[in-house]
Design an enzyme around this catalytic site. Structure first.
Site, mmCIF file in Angstrom:
data_model
loop_
_atom_site.group_PDB
_atom_site.id
_atom_site.type_symbol
_atom_site.label_atom_id
_atom_site.label_comp_id
_atom_site.label_asym_id
_atom_site.label_seq_id
_atom_site.Cartn_x
_atom_site.Cartn_y
_atom_site.Cartn_z
ATOM 1 N N LYS A 1 -6.148 -6.847 -2.812
ATOM 2 C CA LYS A 1 -5.079 -6.852 -1.698
ATOM 3 C C LYS A 1 -5.913 -6.513 -0.431
ATOM 4 O O LYS A 1 -6.549 -7.274 0.332
ATOM 5 C CB LYS A 1 -4.003 -5.654 -1.993
ATOM 6 N N ASP B 1 -6.773 2.040 -11.011
ATOM 7 C CA ASP B 1 -6.667 0.739 -10.591
ATOM 8 C C ASP B 1 -5.803 1.008 -8.987
ATOM 9 O O ASP B 1 -4.665 1.189 -8.955
ATOM 10 C CB ASP B 1 -5.309 -0.066 -11.456
ATOM 11 N N TYR C 1 1.455 -1.790 -13.435
ATOM 12 C CA TYR C 1 1.182 -3.285 -13.662
ATOM 13 C C TYR C 1 -0.346 -3.402 -13.183
ATOM 14 O O TYR C 1 -0.889 -2.718 -12.087
ATOM 15 C CB TYR C 1 1.808 -4.167 -12.851
#
Ligand SMILES: *Cc1c(COP(=O)(O)O)cnc(C)c1O
Length: 433
Positions: free
Chosen positions: A269, A241, A146
């Site tokens: 994050k 990523d 994702y």
């Protein structure tokens, strides 16, 4: 239900009348486990407190950011201090360079970094820059990875061989996704064949270098090595990523653990310390394509926001100056071993896949190496496990296909209470109650 959740239920009913599905991000809706979500009142250290006054040991950590625990005093102090000086200027500040230095210090593969406000923005921008840099259109992603809700990345297709992308979501046009090629994670042969065949049309290969978003899946060293070699050979930009793994699995992310340098990296994050901040960066030759240094357009009214850079920079400094990673590893081993033993002792076949403070207990007879193997996990048992632990004061991610996280604020006692909760659940489950 052994605990009272009435206030959360009422709050959810109200929210559903106002907000699609009652939540502002689908992962929060408990869709995979049934029931209604808990509404959170506050959080401190390792704990979440819901509206009904229940306390939970938290294993979501806001889905990754809270590696220092909730409401860390020094981080809160930095935010308050920044807020008193104004919350947004639309002009540069020194804190942007302070956090950029911290990021470049942690990730030697990056020579320049641009700050944005979400992981989605980071991956979307990285793809655009890679396309601008290579003057090629196509990208390769892996099913089960994702990368935020970027149109061209909302494709997982999930068949074994190279598949032309079919969109996962209404509203994503076939035109957008047709340039996305989806391969299976850990399939080095497919990477080689695809790049041999289509290499000169491919701008970038993007992946989670340790996957969190189909549950925790670890790459084989050979897979990452093949990716690095083949992308280099074909002039394709390799994008790691590390929105989830950056500053989580190690200070320098998965690339530090595996000793592989991508051309570009995306972060989010943890890098924002719990505020909306993310980043993308890479080799200067590539990043100097970004406007105003170059011609690839990317901008943001709140990019490098003073509150977010204050929280993020303080978090990174605390991680750099007093690294928690050995402590997190020892707790992680204790928790992982404990959960796996609890499952096995009661006849549940399970896999515990873990890197440091990020792990997934898959209810699956075989190791999970890609999306097809993840997909064979027992979702029904997971839903029971989730609610069994909620009843016992432990808040796990509400899907089999998410990684759990814990923080420096978690104690050995918290871990042991969590294991005990799992032991109690599995023993009740085994007795069919
Ligand atoms: C969370 C995540 C994103 C998206 O970040 P948002 O801030 O939610 O947009 C992208 N990539 C990975 C690997 C993630 O875990």
């Amino acid at each position: 239900m052994k605990i009272d959740l009435a206030k959360s239920q009422a709050a959810f009913e109200r929210a559903k009348r106002l907000i699609p599905g009652g939540v502002n991000s689908p992962a929060r809706a408990f869709g995979a486990v049934g029931g209604h979500p808990l509404f959170i009142d506050r959080a401190k250290g390792a704990y979440l407190f819901d509206l009904d006054g229940n306390r939970f040991i938290d294993y979501i950590g806001s889905w990754g950011p809270m590696i220092l625990g909730h409401a860390h005093e020094q981080v809160i102090e930095s935010i308050v201090d920044a807020a008193q000086r104004g919350t947004s200027y639309g002009a540069p500040t020194q804190n942007e360079s302070r956090i950029a230095e911290l990021i470049l210090g942690a990730f030697p593969s990056m020579q320049r970094v641009r700050l944005v406000s979400s992981g989605t923005e980071a991956t979307m921008s990285a793809i655009r820059v890679a396309r601008g840099f290579t003057r090629r259109d196509r990208i390769v992603k892996f099913s089960g990875c994702y990368h935020g809700h970027v149109d061209s990345l909302l494709v997982s297709a999930g068949s074994a061989a190279a598949t032309l992308g079919v969109p996962d979501s209404p509203g994503v046009t076939p035109g957008t996704s047709q340039d996305t090629i989806v391969l299976n994670y850990n399939d080095s042969q497919a990477v080689r064949e695809t790049l041999d065949q289509l290499g000169q049309h491919i701008a970038a290969v993007i992946l989670e270098p340790i996957v969190g978003n189909m549950g925790t899946v670890i790459p084989t060293p050979e897979f990452l090595k093949t990716l690095r070699e083949e992308t280099q050979r074909h002039g394709v930009v390799l994008i790691f990523d590390e929105v989830m793994t950056g500053f989580r699995v190690a200070y320098g992310g998965a690339q530090q653990i595996f000793g592989i340098e991508p051309d570009m990296t995306t972060l989010g994050k943890i890098v924002g310390g719990g505020l909306p901040l993310a980043a993308y960066g890479g080799r200067s030759e590539i990043m100097d394509q970004v406007m105003p240094a170059g011609k690839v357009y990317q901008a943001g009214t709140l990019s490098g926001n003073p509150l977010a850079t204050a929280a993020g920079a303080k978090t990174l400094e605390l991680l750099r100056d007093d690294p928690p990673y050995e402590y997190l590893e020892s707790l992680g081993k204790r928790l992982g071993d404990g959960l796996l033993a609890a499952a096995k002792e009661h006849g549940v076949s399970a896999q515990l896949q873990r890197v440091g403070s990020m792990m997934t207990l898959f209810f699956n007879p075989d190791p999970v190496v890609d999306w097809p193997s993840a997909d064979r996990s027992d979702r029904k048992l997971f839903a029971k496990y989730f609610w069994g632990l909620i009843e016992r004061g432990v808040y796990m991610p509400c899907s089999q296909f998410e990684a759990l996280f814990f923080s420096r604020a978690h104690s050995v006692e918290d871990i042991d209470r969590t294991i005990q909760a799992a032991v109690d659940f599995f023993s009740e489950h085994a007795h069919g109650r």
